[in-house]
Design an enzyme around this catalytic site. Structure first.
Site, PDB file in Angstrom:
ATOM      1  N   ASP A  24       0.833  -1.214   0.000  1.00  0.00           N
ATOM      2  CA  ASP A  24       0.000   0.000   0.000  1.00  0.00           C
ATOM      3  C   ASP A  24       0.864   1.259   0.000  1.00  0.00           C
ATOM      4  O   ASP A  24       1.951   1.272   0.589  1.00  0.00           O
ATOM      5  CB  ASP A  24      -0.927  -0.028   1.236  1.00  0.00           C
ATOM      6  CG  ASP A  24      -2.084   0.934   1.092  1.00  0.00           C
ATOM      7  OD1 ASP A  24      -2.348   1.397  -0.032  1.00  0.00           O
ATOM      8  OD2 ASP A  24      -2.732   1.220   2.117  1.00  0.00           O
ATOM      9  N   ASN A  28     -11.005  -2.587  -5.567  1.00  0.00           N
ATOM     10  CA  ASN A  28     -10.191  -1.655  -6.361  1.00  0.00           C
ATOM     11  C   ASN A  28     -10.799  -1.347  -7.736  1.00  0.00           C
ATOM     12  O   ASN A  28     -10.378  -0.402  -8.403  1.00  0.00           O
ATOM     13  CB  ASN A  28      -8.757  -2.178  -6.525  1.00  0.00           C
ATOM     14  CG  ASN A  28      -7.913  -2.058  -5.271  1.00  0.00           C
ATOM     15  OD1 ASN A  28      -7.022  -2.874  -5.019  1.00  0.00           O
ATOM     16  ND2 ASN A  28      -8.155  -1.039  -4.468  1.00  0.00           N
ATOM     17  N   ARG A  40     -11.911   2.261  -8.477  1.00  0.00           N
ATOM     18  CA  ARG A  40     -10.968   3.344  -8.807  1.00  0.00           C
ATOM     19  C   ARG A  40     -11.252   3.880 -10.217  1.00  0.00           C
ATOM     20  O   ARG A  40     -11.947   3.240 -10.993  1.00  0.00           O
ATOM     21  CB  ARG A  40      -9.546   2.811  -8.702  1.00  0.00           C
ATOM     22  CG  ARG A  40      -9.196   2.482  -7.269  1.00  0.00           C
ATOM     23  CD  ARG A  40      -7.750   2.109  -7.122  1.00  0.00           C
ATOM     24  NE  ARG A  40      -7.464   1.869  -5.723  1.00  0.00           N
ATOM     25  CZ  ARG A  40      -6.274   1.983  -5.162  1.00  0.00           C
ATOM     26  NH1 ARG A  40      -5.239   2.312  -5.914  1.00  0.00           N
ATOM     27  NH2 ARG A  40      -6.112   1.750  -3.885  1.00  0.00           N
TER      28      ARG A  40
HETATM   29  C1  IPE Z   1      -5.514  -2.707  -0.343  1.00  0.00           C
HETATM   30  O1  IPE Z   1      -5.133  -1.382  -0.472  1.00  0.00           O
HETATM   31  C2  IPE Z   1      -5.444  -3.396  -1.683  1.00  0.00           C
HETATM   32  C3  IPE Z   1      -4.106  -3.569  -2.241  1.00  0.00           C
HETATM   33  C4  IPE Z   1      -2.995  -3.182  -1.706  1.00  0.00           C
HETATM   34  C5  IPE Z   1      -4.069  -4.221  -3.517  1.00  0.00           C
HETATM   35  P1  IPE Z   1      -6.197  -0.220  -0.669  1.00  0.00           P
HETATM   36  O2  IPE Z   1      -5.420   1.034  -0.798  1.00  0.00           O
HETATM   37  O3  IPE Z   1      -7.125  -0.546  -1.779  1.00  0.00           O
HETATM   38  O4  IPE Z   1      -7.009  -0.274   0.698  1.00  0.00           O
HETATM   39  P2  IPE Z   1      -7.894   0.836   1.408  1.00  0.00           P
HETATM   40  O5  IPE Z   1      -8.891   1.324   0.409  1.00  0.00           O
HETATM   41  O6  IPE Z   1      -6.973   1.923   1.834  1.00  0.00           O
HETATM   42  O7  IPE Z   1      -8.500   0.126   2.572  1.00  0.00           O
HETATM   43  C1  IPE Z   2      -1.536   0.102  -3.430  1.00  0.00           C
HETATM   44  O1  IPE Z   2      -1.249   1.460  -3.488  1.00  0.00           O
HETATM   45  C2  IPE Z   2      -1.670  -0.509  -4.799  1.00  0.00           C
HETATM   46  C3  IPE Z   2      -3.027  -0.942  -5.159  1.00  0.00           C
HETATM   47  C4  IPE Z   2      -4.081  -0.880  -4.415  1.00  0.00           C
HETATM   48  C5  IPE Z   2      -3.185  -1.488  -6.501  1.00  0.00           C
HETATM   49  P1  IPE Z   2      -2.425   2.523  -3.529  1.00  0.00           P
HETATM   50  O2  IPE Z   2      -2.761   2.780  -4.960  1.00  0.00           O
HETATM   51  O3  IPE Z   2      -3.536   2.098  -2.680  1.00  0.00           O
HETATM   52  O4  IPE Z   2      -1.712   3.791  -2.938  1.00  0.00           O
HETATM   53  P2  IPE Z   2      -2.361   4.850  -1.953  1.00  0.00           P
HETATM   54  O5  IPE Z   2      -2.892   4.095  -0.774  1.00  0.00           O
HETATM   55  O6  IPE Z   2      -3.448   5.533  -2.704  1.00  0.00           O
HETATM   56  O7  IPE Z   2      -1.236   5.769  -1.598  1.00  0.00           O
HETATM   57 MG    MG Z   3      -4.026   2.392  -0.745  1.00  0.00          MG
END
Ligand code: IPE
Ligand code: IPE
Ligand code: MG
EC number: 2.5.1.-
Length: 249
Positions: free
Chosen positions: A29, A77, A80
């Site tokens: 993350d 996800n 997004r």
């Molecule tokens: C969890 O991270 C999913 C992955 C790392 C693939 P997210 O960034 O999606 O989680 P939340 O939304 O902060 O809980």
């Molecule tokens: C984790 O990084 C990767 C995926 C969930 C695919 P994020 O994209 O969630 O990064 P932040 O949390 O927005 O910084």
């Molecule tokens: Mg994240």
């Protein structure tokens, strides 16, 4: 506190090789924040995150940790922006194709877990090819949770078992924890010993809800693209300082 990267090719001497986690799970993350801090588009952070993953996988092999399971894309996800989702799907396919021969040579067995049938066709083909090409490898079991949701995985298992009961192949009282776990995506893996989440977030975000029941949790403040060997070393120091009791005294 941190040790120069070059000194960490072999297991750092302060770590006990007999008390390493056998299976490490990671929630990768903070990619978006890593990019935003540099005034770059979020997707650049995802690209940078691939480097950190490659290094962690190599590190597991070097240090004798036999299984690594990472969260690449959750069932949530999809919410997004379309551009980011499409970028990620293309990135997964590109990296998989690019890294496959090296994984074959390095003895990495790669598996994907999740609702894979909903992924783009080209990615599904790359996944099938990579899983087949590395099936016999034993150095590291590398599992990538893609379109993965812990609740969905549990519901799927319930459906499979319910179907067996409906057709008369199974009695409800025959369902126990062992049988249930055999209907999860992770049926061939032991439960993780250590869960690492980067970027300081203290939640599971629907990851391995069943499997993490007794896993030690370590939250790293660094953003995923910055999670390197030195950071992993610190996570393992923390793990080795814990007492795992499993309900006992
Ligand atoms: C969890 O991270 C999913 C992955 C790392 C693939 P997210 O960034 O999606 O989680 P939340 O939304 O902060 O809980
Ligand atoms: C984790 O990084 C990767 C995926 C969930 C695919 P994020 O994209 O969630 O990064 P932040 O949390 O927005 O910084
Ligand atoms: Mg994240």
């Amino acid at each position: 506190m941190t040790t120069p990267h070059t000194l960490l090719r072999s297991l750092p001497p302060d770590l006990d090789p007999n008390r390493l986690p056998r299976h490490v799970a990671a929630i990768m993350d903070g990619n978006g924040r890593w990019a935003s801090k540099r005034n770059l588009p979020r997707v650049v952070g995802h690209q940078a995150g691939v480097g950190a993953l490659k290094e962690l996988l190599r590190c597991c092999k070097d240090w004798g940790i036999g299984a690594l399971t990472v969260y690449a894309f959750s069932t949530e996800n999809w919410k997004r922006p379309q551009y980011e989702v499409e970028f990620l799907m293309a990135l997964f396919e590109k990296v998989l194709n690019r890294e496959l021969s090296e994984m074959v040579d390095e003895g990495v067995r790669i598996r994907f877990v999740g609702a894979l049938a909903h992924l783009p066709g080209a990615l599904q083909s790359a996944i099938e090819g990579a899983m087949a090409a590395t099936e016999a490898n034993t150095a590291v079991e590398f599992t990538v949770a893609t379109n993965y949701g812990g609740r969905q995985e549990i519901v799927n298992a319930c459906r499979e078992l319910a179907e067996q009961v409906r057709t008369g192949c199974l009695l409800p009282e025959q369902i126990d924890e062992k049988l249930f776990a055999e209907h999860l995506y992770t049926r061939e893996l032991s439960d993780p010993d250590l869960l690492i989440r980067t970027s300081g977030e203290q939640r599971l975000s629907n990851y391995l809800l069943w499997q993490l029941a007794y896993t030690e949790i370590y939250v790293a403040d660094v953003l995923w693209p910055d999670f390197d060997r030195a950071a992993f070393h610190i996570a393992l120091q923390s793990y080795q300082g814990r007492q795992r009791r499993f309900g006992k005294v």
